[in-house]
Enzyme design. Structure first.
Site, PDB file in Angstrom:
ATOM      1  N   CYS A  96       2.833  -5.428   6.648  1.00 27.13           N
ATOM      2  CA  CYS A  96       2.500  -5.111   5.262  1.00 27.13           C
ATOM      3  C   CYS A  96       3.643  -4.333   4.603  1.00 27.13           C
ATOM      4  O   CYS A  96       4.551  -3.840   5.270  1.00 27.13           O
ATOM      5  CB  CYS A  96       1.201  -4.312   5.195  1.00 27.13           C
ATOM      6  SG  CYS A  96      -0.255  -5.297   5.620  1.00 27.13           S
ATOM      7  N   HIS A 156       0.815  -1.216   0.000  1.00 32.47           N
ATOM      8  CA  HIS A 156       0.000   0.000   0.000  1.00 32.47           C
ATOM      9  C   HIS A 156       0.850   1.267   0.000  1.00 32.47           C
ATOM     10  O   HIS A 156       2.043   1.268   0.314  1.00 32.47           O
ATOM     11  CB  HIS A 156      -0.950   0.004   1.198  1.00 32.47           C
ATOM     12  CG  HIS A 156      -0.264   0.036   2.547  1.00 32.47           C
ATOM     13  ND1 HIS A 156       0.026   1.202   3.210  1.00 32.47           N
ATOM     14  CD2 HIS A 156       0.162  -0.972   3.346  1.00 32.47           C
ATOM     15  CE1 HIS A 156       0.605   0.925   4.358  1.00 32.47           C
ATOM     16  NE2 HIS A 156       0.705  -0.390   4.470  1.00 32.47           N
TER      17      HIS A 156
END
Length: 510
Positions: free
Chosen positions: A420, A401
């Protein structure tokens, strides 16, 4: 028994063959006896004792002593054959077969069957040369072996000099004089930098421009910020023991043996220790960027998956662990500021989820071990996921992201996410994804982003994604070694050194 090395009249080194081995080969029996002369077998024994240069431990292979060749030639030949067979199998297929959680490591042993190599081992007049060829078969093996030899030579010479760190959070700055650290720094860099080793400083106690330039070269090679300032990370890299490099290089060699080829076509490779993402196609790097990966306490898992969809203006459904460990202290400090960043708090009443004003909650009484709320962050400029989320389906709830904290990509050490992958260049990655997705282009994306509404885009041609753990990479003539961030190299090295039952039955089935 006479020494196996003797000097010829010309001064060259030659093998002196024991009398028992000088007899006709057929007299001793054994598979090798018919085609391999005694000198070749002695060279094979010597090559097996040098398996350390391939990152293997010769002690694991039961190499028979040369004295046995005189005392019992048949037993010696049989033991030598068994040692050579096991060593050849490990050189071809790797000594470590599997490790828990290492889905990033995949061997294709079927593409390299052992049977033809074992037949050649029995038939070749120079079995040592066959081991040499097998050892160099993996890509980059020659460069890794040279680096391993250099690291071992440094250990033999006494190791790398240590540089005492500065106290507290202080850094050694260019131009500073330090009677302890500057000479130690110069000695440390002289061990690996020829320019430092051959230059005489005007003042050996001053951190002068030439030494600053050498530190910058070192920092660049270590993927540190090459500013010449020596702080915590640079001191740690300077003081990394040579023994650590030896273990990581041994692991790197074994990892590459019979490694499965990458997927055909376009793919995304994320190297966790190097904290980099590359999009590769047909051997060309289409995109290269720095990334932020999970900190050791929340390590990014190794994955093989595909980029399946993109979400624009994503909300963030905060995982419970993040909520209680990361956000609870911030809510305790200033719940209104958390509201202003788009965080919403939900509880449960009569089985229904209801939103709660966070300023009405006594956050200091909340038990983090039994966190009773669900937290969500609205899409927007402050959202932790930024403007774009790349969906890579997996059971670990990991995705790639954007991030509003762009300044973090300037840091040399970027392992501080919750697992992440945060992307330095999300829009550039999106451009590549758009190439295979009908009905979407940058104009449509810009409109969606400007709307601030959450929207999803399925990827027309899902792109293979591999999150892998490769601390040692070869870039041209250079071998780059990064910190063993999660200790996975150390776990591999333990498996590499673990004792193993005889594998002859296994080898016969291949």
């Amino acid at each position: 028994m006479r020494s196996l090395l003797a000097l010829t009249l010309t001064g060259a080194v030659a093998l002196a063959v024991p009398a028992a081995l000088a007899a006709p080969p057929a007299a001793h029996g054994g598979v090798h006896a018919a085609v391999q002369g005694p000198e070749a077998l002695l060279r094979l024994a010597d090559r097996l004792r040098r398996l350390g240069e391939d990152g293997l431990d010769p002690r694991d292979y039961g190499i028979p002593a040369d004295a046995l060749a005189e005392a019992d030639p048949v037993a010696w030949r049989a033991a030598l054959r068994q040692a050579a067979t096991a060593a050849l199998a490990d050189l071809l297929h790797g000594r470590v077969r599997d490790l828990p959680g290492r889905v990033d490591l995949r061997r294709d042993t079927g593409a390299l069957p052992l049977a033809p190599w074992m037949a050649e081992l029995a038939a070749t007049p120079e079995p040592a040369a066959l081991l040499d060829r097998a050892a160099l078969l993996p890509g980059e093996a020659a460069a890794l072996k040279r680096a391993l030899a250099a690291a071992r030579a440094r250990i033999a010479a006494g190791g790398l000099p240590q540089v005492p760190p500065m106290p507290g959070t202080e850094a050694l700055e260019p131009g500073m004089a330090d009677p302890v650290r500057v000479p130690a720094l110069r000695a440390r860099l002289a061990a690996t930098d020829l320019l430092v080793a051959t230059r005489q400083p005007e003042d050996p106690l001053v951190y002068d421009e030439a030494l600053v330039a050498a530190v910058r070269r070192f920092q660049a090679a270590e993927a540190l910020e090459a500013d010449g300032r020596i702080g915590r990370l640079t001191f740690a890299a300077l003081n990394r023991p040579a023994e650590v490099a030896v273990r990581q290089l041994r692991v790197a060699l074994d990892m590459r043996r019979a490694a499965a080829p990458p997927e055909a076509g376009r793919r995304i490779e994320v190297n966790i220790p190097h904290q980099r993402l590359q999009v590769v196609e047909a051997g060309r790097v289409l995109l290269d960027m720095t990334v932020i990966v999970g900190r050791p306490a929340r390590a990014t898992p190794m994955l093989r998956t595909r980029l399946a969809a993109v979400q624009f203006n994503p909300p963030w459904g905060v995982p419970e662990r993040n909520a209680r460990e990361d956000l609870l202290p911030k809510f305790r400090q200033n719940p209104r500021a958390m509201m202003e960043k788009g965080f919403r708090v939900y509880g449960f009443a009569d089985g229904q989820r209801v939103e709660i004003d966070p300023t009405t909650i006594d956050w200091r009484s909340v038990n983090p071990e039994r966190f009773p709320y669900v937290i969500r962050q609205d899409a927007g400029e402050a959202n932790a996921l930024g403007r774009i989320k790349f969906v890579i389906p997996n059971t670990e709830d990991i995705f790639m992201h954007d991030t509003p904290d762009r300044h973090l990509f300037r840091r040399a050490e970027r392992a501080f996410s919750s697992g992440c992958i945060r992307l330095e260049k999300p829009m550039e990655l999106l451009d590549i994804v758009l190439q295979g997705t009908a009905g979407w282009d940058r104009a449509r994306v810009d409109n969606v982003l400007a709307s601030r509404q959450t929207a999803a885009m399925p990827v027309g041609r899902p792109i293979p994604v591999r999150l892998h753990y490769t601390t040692v990479v070869v870039e041209g003539p250079e071998v780059r070694i990064r910190q063993d961030l999660y200790g996975l190299d150390e776990a591999y090295a333990r498996a590499l050194d673990a004792p193993r039952l005889p594998r002859m039955a296994e080898l016969r089935t291949r």
